[in-house]
Structure formats: C-alpha cells, structure tokens
Design an enzyme around this catalytic site. Sequence first.
Site, PDB file in Angstrom:
ATOM      1  N   LYS A  66      18.784  37.571  33.744  1.00 16.78           N
ATOM      2  CA  LYS A  66      17.365  38.007  34.605  1.00 16.78           C
ATOM      3  C   LYS A  66      17.079  36.690  35.619  1.00 16.78           C
ATOM      4  CE  LYS A  66      12.696  40.200  34.858  1.00 16.78           C
ATOM      5  NZ  LYS A  66      11.797  40.783  33.402  1.00 16.78           N
ATOM      6  N   HIS A 108      63.176  51.933  34.303  1.00 24.29           N
ATOM      7  CA  HIS A 108      62.050  53.331  35.378  1.00 24.29           C
ATOM      8  C   HIS A 108      61.389  54.040  33.429  1.00 24.29           C
ATOM      9  CE1 HIS A 108      64.199  52.004  38.552  1.00 24.29           C
ATOM     10  NE2 HIS A 108      64.918  52.855  37.922  1.00 24.29           N
TER      11      HIS A 108
END
Length: 513
Positions: free
Chosen positions: A135, A273
Amino acid sequence: MITVLASVSDKTGLVEFLQNLQNVSPLRIIATGSTAQHLQKAGLSCETVESVTGFPEILDGRVKTLHPKVFGGILAKSTPEHAHQLETYQIPSFDMVIVNLYPFESVSRKPDASHDQIIENIDIGGVALIRAAAKNYSRTVVIPNPTFYASVFQEVINNGGKTSVTFRQMLARKAFEAVSHYDALISAYLLRAEGDVTPAELNLHFSKLEDLRYGENPHQQASWYKQGTGPMTKPFEQLQGKQMSANNLVDAHAAYTILREFPRDPACCIIKHNNPCGVAIAGSIEEAYHKAYQADPISAFGGIFGFNRTVTETIVADITQHFVEIVMAPDFTPEALAMLSSKKNVRVLKVPGITQPHAQGPSWMIKDLDDFGVLLQETTVSRDTPELTTVTQHALPDHTPSDVAFAWAIVKHLTSNAIVVVKNGQTIGFGIGQTSRIASVENALRQAGENAQGAVLASDGFFPATDNIEAAASAGISVIVQPGGSIKDPEVISAADQHGLAMILTHERCFKH
C-alpha cells in the site's frame, strides 16, 4: 542507510541478497525470531522485532509483528507530520519489507498433513506486512518472494542505492497478486473440507514462465504460464534443441500424462498431434520402445517420444535414424546424450516427475469458451481404479487381465469417440475422434489387422448398438472393455455372448473433448 524488516518462511538467498545490498548501502536489519537467528548465524548484524517493540512473541508465535512500532514504520508517509510521530514514539521507518508466507500450499498437499497442521500454516502477520508495504509503495519496497532479490539488487545498483517509484509499484502489484493467490488457496482448501466441489467465485492467478516459439501455427503468438505467484519452476529441464512451441508443450504433456499411468512398468509413448500413435509396456525400456514404435512407424514420423525410464544409447541409436521432434525421459545416460547432441534441433527434455503415478485427490482443467465463459471441471483422468465387472457368460481369458488394465489406462487419454485395441502390452489399433463409435471401432480394427486375434478392445463410452460387437468379433477380438450405461446394454451383452466374447464393464465413462 536502508532499514529492512525481514520475516521469511523460505530463507533461500536471503543472506546473499542482504550481503550484496550491504556492499551498496549501510543496512539496519530488523527481523522476526527464526529469520533473525538465520541472519545472525551468517554473520549479519540483526536486531529482533521484539527488541524494537518491547513486546515478545506470544501464542506460540501466532503474534509477533502485529504491533504499532512495526506497522507504523511501514505505513508512514514521507511527510513532516508522520516523521514527527515516528520520532515521538521511537518507531523505525522501514524502507524495505522482505516477507514470504507460511508454506500453506505445500503443507496442504501433503497426504499425511492433518487439518490442524494445515490451519497453522495460514499466515496472518505476514499477509498484513505485505499488504501494508505494498500500500505504501510510494516510499517502501516490498519483496514478497525470493525470486525478486536479483531484480531489486539490480535496481538499487542502477539508481545509486535507491529504487524508482515505478519499480516499487510493480513490486506492490506482485505482492497483492501473491496475497490474493494465497487467500484463494486457503478458500479452496476450506471449500473442500466442507465437502463442496467447485467455488462460487473462481479466482485464478498465473505467472508467465516464458514466451513460446509460436502457437498452434507459426502466425500465432503463445506464452506459457503456471498457476501461482511464487517461484515458478518448469516441470522439465530442456537439455538441447530448438525453443518449445505451443504444440510441443501440449504434446509433451500428453506423453507425460499417459506415461504416469505405468509407474511400475517400463513404458514408452509416442505422441502425434496430442494423441498417441504407439504405447507399450515391457520388461525393459528398450523393448517398450521397440513395441511402441512398431505399433505405427508411419505416424511416429515427427512425433514426441516419451519414456518413463532412463534412455540408453541403444534407444537413441535407433531414434536418431528417424525424424523426431522431442525425446523426453526422467534421465539419459551420458552416451545417449552424446549421441543426441549430433541432432541439434531435437528437443531433449529431462522430466523427473514422469516416473511418478498420478496424484490422488481432485485435479482440475479449465476451458475457455470465449463468449460462453470459462468451464472448470475435474480432469478426465480418474485417480482411482474403476470397479471391473464381467457381465458375459464367457470369462476373461487367463492371458488378458493385464491388457484389460493397459487398454483402459490408454483409452481415457484419447479424443472421443475413442477405441483402442491392445495385445501383450502394446497398442495395435486406434480409433480416435470419430463422430460415430462404429467408425472408431472400424478404424482401430483396420489398423490392428490380423493381429486383432485374441486382443482386447476398450471403448471410452458405451456401445449404442450391436454392430460394434459384431465388427469386433469378426476381427477376432476376445475381450471388450466399456463403461456400460446404455439402454441397449442387454442387447450388447447378449451379442457378446453369442459371439463368444468376454465383456467387462468399468461403470465409468471417460470422454475427452
């Protein structure tokens, strides 16, 4: 001077980082208990948090940093008013906060970890420290895991002992991502503990491992990510060869997934594949390779050759006679690597995890459906052995039980509609991705040819008609393995009996789309 607060679970590289930083700027280091001991043992001057706060760690370490003299020093702005308050209350102004969290993820994955042990690994103070430092990135550097040590040090070197606000903002973003991922892990664990399966809200965090050579086709860009925000490690080490493409990665994963079905047997899997064209198990890895290759030498051209045992020069001597994209295994003999080095473009992957069985417990896959949203589902790979039931009058032949298990282990990895024919630990016929089951059966039997005599045929889904049984019987199949569940089951089972076939039901469908 740089004032550092350190509280880390993973101490990897911390000493070296701070020693290097000390060569650039004087340091004041304040650390929590075990981190302070680790640094002091390495010879670094280090104060403890409790010496600053005047308050000891309590509740077995559950509370140690939750104190105004810690969080005030992190959250103070660079204003005269805040500086005055720090001075009034004798609070150090922290320039750098180094925190990584309790290993909740790794502990929660341990099969022998108790619920109480897992809960104790939920970090509280660490999360608060990270959020506070992130922060206040306008002034404070936050380092949420060791992977940032090198980049922080380089930033300090490049900026004369300081860091830019742009760099600190980037680290703040990374810190909030780490905290968000950490909370999501805890939420998912508690959800499973309640007996629920999927979360009401899906929060995913992925970190990039690398940009790939290209995607499915050369004109498509692709990158490789892994879930999480901590240190990212690849599941394999690439020892040589061209950079991986998206297809290479997908195909390598397909081989990896299939080979893990056989932790007890030497196995070889050849992928083309994203589907296997040859899989075999045998008494030696050399024999498994020979059987897998002979299953379909034509389709093996340009394939991915995967092994679950050390690859030897005997195997490589044959492989290098053909066009191969990838050779992957848990290890390679020095002689095998020397021979592979003559094929500079062949990707050689060392994959230690390929020898391990599939982990127990839930595993998830994500499918992006574009405008239809995202689909989250359990993987098609069952972690348990299904209950096998013989439903025909003809019993299972003595020589086939191992082939039944082998066939079922393979068929669940094929694209639906899926059929596999196996014999003696070798795939001899595939029917993959057809829109009708009879077409897949016919393709698999055609490939098996005369070798189908006495073989086992497995199907990923039930048989909707008896034509499949008649085709299998005509080819000489002796055993059929299928999930069952069709309204035509009685007719299909009767047809198997009429043709002298044994039929086994798994009671588990395994479609893969």
